[in-house]
Design an enzyme around this catalytic site. Sequence first.
Site, PDB file in Angstrom:
ATOM      1  N   ASN A 175      -3.762  44.892   2.144  1.00  0.00           N
ATOM      2  CA  ASN A 175      -4.595  43.740   1.799  1.00  0.00           C
ATOM      3  C   ASN A 175      -4.746  42.829   3.008  1.00  0.00           C
ATOM      4  OD1 ASN A 175      -5.123  44.348  -0.897  1.00  0.00           O
ATOM      5  ND2 ASN A 175      -3.351  43.227  -1.666  1.00  0.00           N
ATOM      6  N   HIS A 210     -10.088  46.595  -7.421  1.00  0.00           N
ATOM      7  CA  HIS A 210     -10.766  46.830  -6.135  1.00  0.00           C
ATOM      8  C   HIS A 210     -12.092  47.570  -6.315  1.00  0.00           C
ATOM      9  CE1 HIS A 210      -7.344  45.661  -3.413  1.00  0.00           C
ATOM     10  NE2 HIS A 210      -6.672  45.918  -4.513  1.00  0.00           N
TER      11      HIS A 210
END
Length: 506
Positions: free
Chosen positions: A145, A72
């Site tokens: 997510n 990420h």
Amino acid sequence: MKLAKTLFALSIGITGSSVQAEVLTRDNGAPVGDNQNSITAGENGSVLLQDVHLIQKLQRFARERIPERVVHARGTGAHGEFIAAGDFSNLTIAAPFAEKGKVTPVFVRFSTVVHSKGSPETLRDPRGFATKFYTEQGNWDLVGNNLPVFFIRDSIKFPDMVHSLKPSPVTNTQDPNRFFDFFSHEPSATHMLTWVYTNLGTPASYRTMDGFGVHAYKWINDQGEVNYVKFHWQSKQGVKSLRPSEVKKVQSEDFNHLTNDLYSQINKGNHPQWDLYVKVLSPKALAALDYNGLDATKVWLDVPETKVGTMTLNRVPDNFFLESEQSAFAPSNLIPGVEPSEDRLLQGRLFAYADTQLYRLGANLFQLPVNRPLATVNNYNQNGFSNNTKAAGKALDVNYEPSRQVVVTEDRSSRAVNTALSGTVQQQAITNPRDFYQAGELYRNLTEQDKQDLISNLAGDLNQVSNPDVKAIMVSYFYRADKDYGTRLANATQVELSQVKSKAMM
Ligand code: HEM
């Protein structure tokens, strides 16, 4: 005194307008005499070590980069607020849900997963959707997510999976040969791979994505009653993704499209909103599901959702590094009323984030404004690099508990909820993995257009795989999810259907 004043507030005129000039200083606050020329021994002589301004400038420059997030790394954040849709204290004592209209400040960071910090935002990936709620009970991070499930169900596989998805240690490029080699051993990933290879893997905008907590969490009320919950952020902008041909166009025009879109829309006053929904199951109802409800590769099908609030993002950070880059979201940042479920993947995450952040940002990361709780921090964790606060307590030489000099109390209502145990300590896979059935449900619910895009997206990567066995095994997983899905994929990847069927039998 007069000299200092003149030094720090010079007023100069530039093309008629008067601009307040601030004096440039070194890090010790001393004024800089010359920021254009190094100190040299004469015109042709060497640069002198005594040029402490030059040395400091180069030293600080050399240390500007901190480790990027191990996953990420590419992301962007924004500030906003969450407003509760009602009083949900029958389900949880968590502060954001205490009463209708209650406002909780938030910071959200959206991200891609495997690609590095400067990578194009058009690349296929799940997207991170992490929300930090600054509550009076402390910070609560919902680190989710844009897709409702995950590839694996046990955190012991996470480093292997990420190694396979990250660039090759030999070529430094991402390679479907490597990650499909891994996934050919992980049938649990069939459901998530189906989600990622739909067009949801290439969102049109961060504003037009939903978010999911993925795992079950526990909500606990003031009676100590436990319910399992799953969180879902529904975009009020609608869900919009890029089709394969659009991805190419956007990539050539602006591969920072997600960041640019978020910043420009918020700056224009077009503040994006998401409704937060929860699915609630009693422990009994969870146990009655015909799949493992704590398995992160599963959605809770046919469980109704209740709206519990709305989030609005209304301000982008003034400085990317200070806020987005140094923000630290962790599933272990929990508040009373929210506890982790027994989900094995979540349990690993409780350790992993806090640990990597101690490495990435240092022991005093909670002192950074973006991570600092609004609630007063009162404990005896102390010192470490770059500490800027003293430990708790009125008497400075008491840095332990208990003490007769300083009494700090515990909040008994915040103790962990009692949970019944059964069985033995073990090291075994779950008993009913049902790896394929929800991937099949998902496929059958897609429109014909979305099915075609899924097959073309997936075949695009599978056709780069040179090992015929890996390719056939992967296709056999999708065939086991749904015969039409597997058959179309076999055609698109030139794998013999008979071979797919025989692998599926295995
Ligand atoms: C055991 C499985 C997992 C492990 C070990 C893991 C580990 C990590 C680590 C080490 C980071 C970097 C954190 C940082 O440097 O601040 C991270 C970031 C992140 N992870 Fe995971 N992860 C796992 C599964 C998941 C799942 C299932 C989700 C979604 C539900 C998820 C969502 C995120 C998000 C959104 C971020 C970025 C947070 C931010 O914006 O700073 N991860 N993960």
